[in-house]
Every structure is written in structure tokens, then in C-alpha cells.
Design an enzyme around this catalytic site. Structure first.
Site, PDB file in Angstrom:
ATOM      1  N   GLY A  41       0.758  -1.190  -0.176  1.00 58.14           N
ATOM      2  CA  GLY A  41      -0.052   0.011  -0.076  1.00 58.14           C
ATOM      3  C   GLY A  41       0.857   1.356   0.287  1.00 58.14           C
ATOM      4  CD  GLU A  96       2.016   1.050   7.790  1.00 63.20           C
ATOM      5  OE1 GLU A  96       1.485   1.075   6.765  1.00 63.20           O
ATOM      6  OE2 GLU A  96       1.851   0.153   8.667  1.00 63.20           O
ATOM      7  CG  ASP A  97      -1.013   1.833   3.326  1.00 67.07           C
ATOM      8  OD1 ASP A  97      -0.680   1.343   4.474  1.00 67.07           O
ATOM      9  OD2 ASP A  97      -1.552   1.063   2.460  1.00 67.07           O
ATOM     10  CG  ASP A 100      -8.105   0.751  10.397  1.00 67.45           C
ATOM     11  OD1 ASP A 100      -8.857   1.697  10.301  1.00 67.45           O
ATOM     12  OD2 ASP A 100      -8.601  -0.402  10.652  1.00 67.45           O
ATOM     13  CG  PHE A 149     -12.534   0.413   3.015  1.00 69.82           C
ATOM     14  CD1 PHE A 149     -11.960  -0.449   3.703  1.00 69.82           C
ATOM     15  CD2 PHE A 149     -12.112   0.317   1.532  1.00 69.82           C
ATOM     16  CE1 PHE A 149     -10.872  -1.241   3.474  1.00 69.82           C
ATOM     17  CE2 PHE A 149     -11.191  -0.699   1.172  1.00 69.82           C
ATOM     18  CZ  PHE A 149     -10.584  -1.602   2.189  1.00 69.82           C
ATOM     19  NE  ARG A 162      -2.277  -3.158  -3.723  1.00 69.42           N
ATOM     20  CZ  ARG A 162      -2.083  -3.289  -2.496  1.00 69.42           C
ATOM     21  NH1 ARG A 162      -2.090  -1.974  -1.858  1.00 69.42           N
ATOM     22  NH2 ARG A 162      -2.163  -4.299  -2.090  1.00 69.42           N
TER      23      ARG A 162
END
Length: 172
Positions: A41, A96-97, A100, A149, A162
Site C-alpha cells: 500500500g 506507511e500508507d 487503522d 474505507f 491501487r
């Protein structure tokens, strides 16, 4: 399944990536840093961020997975850390993408710290603080968001979307 509205345009992404690079350069002393991109990601963001940093970097990769083909974290983080590169006594920036629950970032940071780097910093492009289950935050954050999301710019749903140049909401 349906793509929702654009949450962050390509222009928003470029602007915030440049701002993050300035924040990181101001906080991490001059000199080489070792950037570890969390795959898959964070690949798009990681490449753009490295270019924006405008400083010498070495690159490593770590694969982390907790979603599988769903929209909810499984609670288990699977790490593959064989391509991180040499990090002992080096300044490390984890890319990091999205944060969460925080479990993935926590696992990655603990894995990297166990290898005795000089310092460890982290940057996340997207942060969902309302979803946090462990007490961890990134040192640098691109965009905090509500519990929605997202797909695009490296973020996926079951490996799809993506490639989108922007970040959009998604309804499975």
C-alpha cells in the site's frame, strides 16, 4: 461494489507530500536516512515522498498484511521483513500508507527497533485515529480521516484500485 467520491485529489496528494517532506527534513538531522516502505500500500506514497525529500536515502521494504480481501482488519499482522536492508545504527524512516487499528505500525516499529537502528521515525499518509486499538501514532501524518474505507494511490480493496491517482471512498 462502488467507488465513492474523491476524498483527496492528485493535487491534494502532491501538496501534502511536499509539506510532509519539509516536516521530515526539519525534524530528522541532515544526512542519509534509510527509508523502509511498507508494501504494498505505501509504495506510491513512499516513492513520491523519497523524491520530495531531496536528500540521500537508501531503501528497504517490509511486507505487512492484516486485511486480506476484506474491509476490516483481521487483528493479526503478517510481516515479511527480509528486504529491510541494513539498519543497525542508521536513521530509519518507516513509510506507511494508512494507520487503522495501529497493529501493523506497532508490529513494524517493534521489528525495526529490534535491529538496533540509531533512530526510528514513522510517517503515515492516512490516519484513522477513531479506529485505533493500540497506543501508537505516526510521527508524521498526511491526512487524518473519519472511519471510511478508502482506495486509490496504493490503497486497495482485494488488490483492486491501487492504481487510481487519487484517493476515493469505497462501498463494498
Amino acid at each position: 461494489m462502488a467507488l465513492g467520491k474523491v476524498i483527496f485529489s492528485r493535487e491534494d496528494i502532491d501538496r501534502r507530500t511536499a509539506e510532509l517532506a519539509c516536516e521530515i527534513n526539519a525534524s530528522i538531522p541532515a544526512g542519509k536516512i534509510h527509508v523502509i516502505i511498507t508494501l504494498k500500500g505505501a509504495l506510491y506514497f513512499g516513492v513520491d515522498l523519497i523524491r520530495a525529500l531531496g536528500r540521500q536515502v537508501t531503501i528497504g521494504f517490509i511486507t505487512a498484511s492484516s486485511y486480506g480481501d476484506g474491509t476490516e482488519s483481521s487483528g493479526e499482522v503478517l510481516l515479511k521483513a527480509k528486504d529491510t536492508g541494513e539498519i543497525t545504527a542508521r536513521r530509519v524512516l518507516i513509510v506507511e500508507d494508512i494507520i487503522d487499528t495501529g497493529r501493523t505500525l506497532e508490529s513494524v516499529v517493534n521489528t525495526i527497533r529490534s535491529r538496533k537502528p540509531a533512530s526510528v521515525h514513522s510517517v503515515a499518509f492516512i490516519d484513522k485515529p477513531s479506529r485505533r486499538e493500540v497506543a501508537i501514532d505516526a510521527d508524521f501524518v498526511g491526512f487524518p480521516v473519519e472511519d471510511v474505507f478508502l482506495v486509490g494511490y496504493g490503497l486497495d480493496y482485494a488488490e483492486a484500485y491501487r492504481e487510481l491517482p487519487c484517493i476515493r471512498s469505497f462501498e463494498p
